[in-house]
Design a protein around this motif. Structure first.
Motif, PDB file in Angstrom:
ATOM      1  N   LEU A 193      66.494  50.866  43.068  1.00 14.61           N
ATOM      2  CA  LEU A 193      65.688  50.108  42.459  1.00 14.61           C
ATOM      3  C   LEU A 193      67.077  48.617  42.174  1.00 14.61           C
ATOM      4  O   LEU A 193      66.206  47.863  42.347  1.00 14.61           O
ATOM      5  N   ARG A 194      67.943  49.368  42.369  1.00  8.83           N
ATOM      6  CA  ARG A 194      69.137  48.461  41.496  1.00  8.83           C
ATOM      7  C   ARG A 194      69.008  47.357  42.756  1.00  8.83           C
ATOM      8  O   ARG A 194      69.367  46.038  42.934  1.00  8.83           O
ATOM      9  N   ALA A 195      68.818  48.331  44.424  1.00  7.77           N
ATOM     10  CA  ALA A 195      69.163  47.426  45.585  1.00  7.77           C
ATOM     11  C   ALA A 195      68.271  46.744  45.735  1.00  7.77           C
ATOM     12  O   ALA A 195      68.205  45.824  46.799  1.00  7.77           O
ATOM     13  N   VAL A 196      66.551  46.788  45.289  1.00  8.08           N
ATOM     14  CA  VAL A 196      65.196  45.918  45.802  1.00  8.08           C
ATOM     15  C   VAL A 196      65.452  44.141  45.240  1.00  8.08           C
ATOM     16  O   VAL A 196      65.410  44.187  46.197  1.00  8.08           O
ATOM     17  N   PRO A 197      66.482  44.211  44.186  1.00  7.22           N
ATOM     18  CA  PRO A 197      66.173  42.251  44.624  1.00  7.22           C
ATOM     19  C   PRO A 197      66.587  41.786  45.668  1.00  7.22           C
ATOM     20  O   PRO A 197      66.546  41.007  46.179  1.00  7.22           O
ATOM     21  N   HIS A 198      68.328  42.549  45.938  1.00  2.97           N
ATOM     22  CA  HIS A 198      68.800  41.962  47.435  1.00  2.97           C
ATOM     23  C   HIS A 198      67.968  42.077  48.400  1.00  2.97           C
ATOM     24  O   HIS A 198      67.303  41.291  49.124  1.00  2.97           O
ATOM     25  N   ALA A 199      66.794  43.667  48.824  1.00  6.06           N
ATOM     26  CA  ALA A 199      65.698  43.686  49.718  1.00  6.06           C
ATOM     27  C   ALA A 199      64.746  42.421  49.532  1.00  6.06           C
ATOM     28  O   ALA A 199      64.627  41.418  50.329  1.00  6.06           O
ATOM     29  N   LEU A 200      64.506  42.302  48.743  1.00  2.00           N
ATOM     30  CA  LEU A 200      63.340  40.612  48.302  1.00  2.00           C
ATOM     31  C   LEU A 200      63.530  39.605  48.183  1.00  2.00           C
ATOM     32  O   LEU A 200      63.225  38.812  48.709  1.00  2.00           O
TER      33      LEU A 200
ATOM     34  N   THR B 227      61.706  45.156  38.621  1.00  2.00           N
ATOM     35  CA  THR B 227      60.234  44.655  38.309  1.00  2.00           C
ATOM     36  C   THR B 227      61.135  42.870  38.471  1.00  2.00           C
ATOM     37  O   THR B 227      59.597  42.270  38.834  1.00  2.00           O
ATOM     38  N   GLU B 228      61.560  42.704  37.451  1.00  2.00           N
ATOM     39  CA  GLU B 228      62.051  41.193  37.436  1.00  2.00           C
ATOM     40  C   GLU B 228      61.942  40.521  39.144  1.00  2.00           C
ATOM     41  O   GLU B 228      61.414  39.124  39.252  1.00  2.00           O
ATOM     42  N   ALA B 229      62.613  41.596  40.129  1.00  2.00           N
ATOM     43  CA  ALA B 229      62.850  40.689  41.229  1.00  2.00           C
ATOM     44  C   ALA B 229      61.321  41.328  41.983  1.00  2.00           C
ATOM     45  O   ALA B 229      61.727  40.005  43.124  1.00  2.00           O
ATOM     46  N   LEU B 230      60.466  41.445  41.935  1.00  2.00           N
ATOM     47  CA  LEU B 230      59.155  41.441  42.314  1.00  2.00           C
ATOM     48  C   LEU B 230      57.748  40.187  41.719  1.00  2.00           C
ATOM     49  O   LEU B 230      57.446  39.957  42.288  1.00  2.00           O
ATOM     50  N   THR B 231      58.688  40.176  40.331  1.00  2.00           N
ATOM     51  CA  THR B 231      58.080  39.628  39.644  1.00  2.00           C
ATOM     52  C   THR B 231      58.664  37.368  40.095  1.00  2.00           C
ATOM     53  O   THR B 231      57.834  36.823  40.779  1.00  2.00           O
ATOM     54  N   GLU B 232      60.243  38.379  40.547  1.00  2.00           N
ATOM     55  CA  GLU B 232      60.211  36.501  41.027  1.00  2.00           C
ATOM     56  C   GLU B 232      59.753  36.575  42.291  1.00  2.00           C
ATOM     57  O   GLU B 232      59.613  34.812  43.056  1.00  2.00           O
TER      58      GLU B 232
END
Length: 560
Positions: A136-143, A206-211
């Motif tokens: 989950l913490r890797a999601v921002p970098h992936a997105l 979720t914040e990364a998804l929102t961005e």
């Protein structure tokens, strides 16, 4: 004894490629059951995409050497090398055309992979959940990497389709939710000892998804608003090779779609008249929506589909197939909300600790007509996707890890699954007009896919003998009208399907064209063996040879 790179045979080259690919794409590792992958996500940036391409080029160079070695000419090595070369060549053609810089879809894109991989990530132990928190913490970098690729696409005027963009923005918005996101709900079942860590990681994802959603809505969507949704003949041919494993004659394939349309329409009219005398096929299906057999309740339909697959296994094993015990297990699941409308299948892990699973998107419905389920679950489950993909995994030691897992050609697998529907009809598993009309409706959908997918992307003319807008040139609007008028499925399904065809060009044609390849291979084998042809033995040999592109598939099936 270790094997040097210079002495590797094709199957060893292929399996070394799988190991290296898992390092680059841990989501593949998760689908295969590699525990070490559970806390990681891929790099979807342009640099990350180039790393995948570099691995493919390096592997092809190794394959060149491997195919010159003694022993490379035996059937097992030859078939694996044939598949590996075809797949990597097709993948490189897509990469070198920069298709990865405009990957926007309602079905297949990095943002879909990032979410869906959590549905197959292990959740049995605290250690599993700790890995999920890391993922989950890797999601921002992936997105962020995915966004960087789309940004470079904008810079180079390589644009995703506006329809798929708007649809994907809507999907992401649904995943974000209002009070709670999909990620929040996913971690709700995690252990209390990791509650704070899981909740924080879910918020970060979720914040990364929102961005990403906000950028796509405010920047990307306006930039692609005037771009075409269709891809044209050159791009379509490239994608056709990728999904079908061969260079198709697209005009011949388009004509074949129409021939199947006319054949199926005649059969549908016959079955419809048995259900509602004097009615047309879709009038009869609308009647079945109200008055036909149906299942009430989401959990009830999941249980019913499980029973349908279990019964199919009992009936087919030992008579038309020989199934290993671990292949006999398949699970029915309800798909998480917010995805595309089509049902789908996920294969087992390599050790079968996670079985193969079928997934039903409910689209908010709680009432499910049986005519729309039976043939579809023969396709997704048994004897369709599950028997083929689980059998590949079961015989991985006889094939290669590559053939048994990631080396699949879409049209091979979808063709088998559509062939499986037809096989169940041939074997008498659709004994009443209601279920048989549902099967024919599913077949008609696949014929219509060939027509509209090729027709709208290549801007072909509708034949003069067509009952629908003869002589006009296909557009997405005409395609949606035609598809909706020749399907018993609801409007939201039809809309989702057309977005899928526009954003994943040439994938949907592989069902019918793949089925044709399987039927031709069987017919050739039957002619070669005459009265000695053994359908059960042929099925098991066919399911145990791994995947191949369509031309190679016909060639190999005909020899069995």
């Amino acid at each position: 004894m270790s094997v040097t790179l210079s002495s590797q045979l094709p199957r060893q080259v292929a399996d070394a490629y799988v190991d290296a690919l898992i390092e680059l794409d841990p989501t593949i590792g998760t689908y295969l059951g590699v525990k070490e992958s559970s806390g990681l996500l891929p790099d979807y940036s342009p640099a990350g995409q180039e790393a995948f391409a570099g691995l493919a080029r390096e592997t092809l160079a190794r394959l060149d050497q491997a195919e010159k070695l003694p022993g490379a000419e035996n059937d097992a090595e030859r078939r694996c090398g044939r598949l590996l070369r075809e797949r990597l060549t097709a993948e490189l053609a897509v990469h070198e055309a920069d298709e990865g810089l405009r990957t926007v879809s309602n079905l297949r894109s990095p943002v879909h992979t990032v979410r869906e991989v959590f549905t197959v990530t292990p959740t049995e132990t605290d250690e599993d959940w700790a890995a999920i928190a890391r993922r989950l913490r890797a999601v921002p970098h992936a997105l962020e990497g995915y966004r960087a690729s789309l940004e470079l696409g904008l810079e180079r005027k390589l644009l995703g389709g506006p329809r798929a963009t708007q649809t994907n923005i809507g999907q992401i918005t649904e995943w974000i939710g209002t009070d709670r996101s999909w990620f929040d709900d996913f971690v709700a079942d995690g252990p209390a000892t990791l509650r704070t860590e899981l909740d924080a990681a879910a918020r970060s994802a979720t914040e990364a998804l929102t961005e990403l959603r906000d950028w796509m809505r405010d920047v990307y969507a306006p930039a692609v608003a005037d771009a075409p949704d269709t891809v044209g003949r050159e791009r379509y041919a490239r994608w056709s090779r990728y999904f079908n494993g061969t260079d198709l004659d697209l005009d011949e394939a388009y004509a074949y779609g129409w021939s199947e349309y006319h054949r199926l329409l005649a059969e549908m009219k016959t079955e419809a008249d048995k259900i509602l005398p004097g009615a047309g096929p879709w009038e009869a299906l609308a009647h079945l929506d109200v008055h036909g057999e149906h299942i009430e309740g989401v959990e009830e339909v999941r249980v019913w589909l499980q029973k349908l697959m279990d019964e199919a296994i009992e009936a087919l094993d030992g008579t038309h197939f020989e199934l290993a015990e671990r292949v006999r297990k398949v699970e029915s699941r309800i798909a998480p909300p917010g995805g595309a409308a089509a049902p789908y299948y996920t294969g087992p892990s390599e050790d079968f600790t996670r079985p193969g699973r079928t997934w039903l998107p409910t689209m908010g419905e709680t009432r499910f007509p049986v005519y729309d389920l039976v043939s579809t679950w023969y396709h997704e489950g048994v004897p369709g996707h599950h028997l083929q993909i689980a059998q590949w995994v079961h015989v991985a030691d006889q094939l290669s890890r590559y053939q048994a897992t990631i080396g699949g050609v879409s049209a091979n697998a979808e063709g088998w699954a559509l062939y499986a529907e037809r096989l169940m009809d041939e074997l008498g598993f659709l004994p009443d007009p209601e279920r048989r009309l549902g099967y024919l409706d599913a077949q008609m959908m696949r014929a219509c896919r060939v027509i509209v997918d090729i027709g709208m992307h290549l801007e072909l003319e509708i034949p003069a003998e067509s009952p629908f807008h003869p002589g006009e040139v296909w557009t997405p609007e005409l395609a949606q009208e035609f598809f909706g008028g020749h399907s018993g499925r609801p409007a939201d399904f039809v809309e989702s399907e057309l977005t899928r065809y526009l954003s994943v060009p040439a994938q949907a044609i592989g069902y019918k064209l793949g089925e044709r390849a399987w039927l031709l291979g069987r017919e050739n084998a039957r002619k070669a063996h005459g009265d000695a042809f053994d359908a059960k033995a042929w099925h098991m040999a066919a399911l145990s040879q791994g995947s191949l592109g369509l031309d190679d598939l016909v060639d190999e099936l005909s020899k069995l």
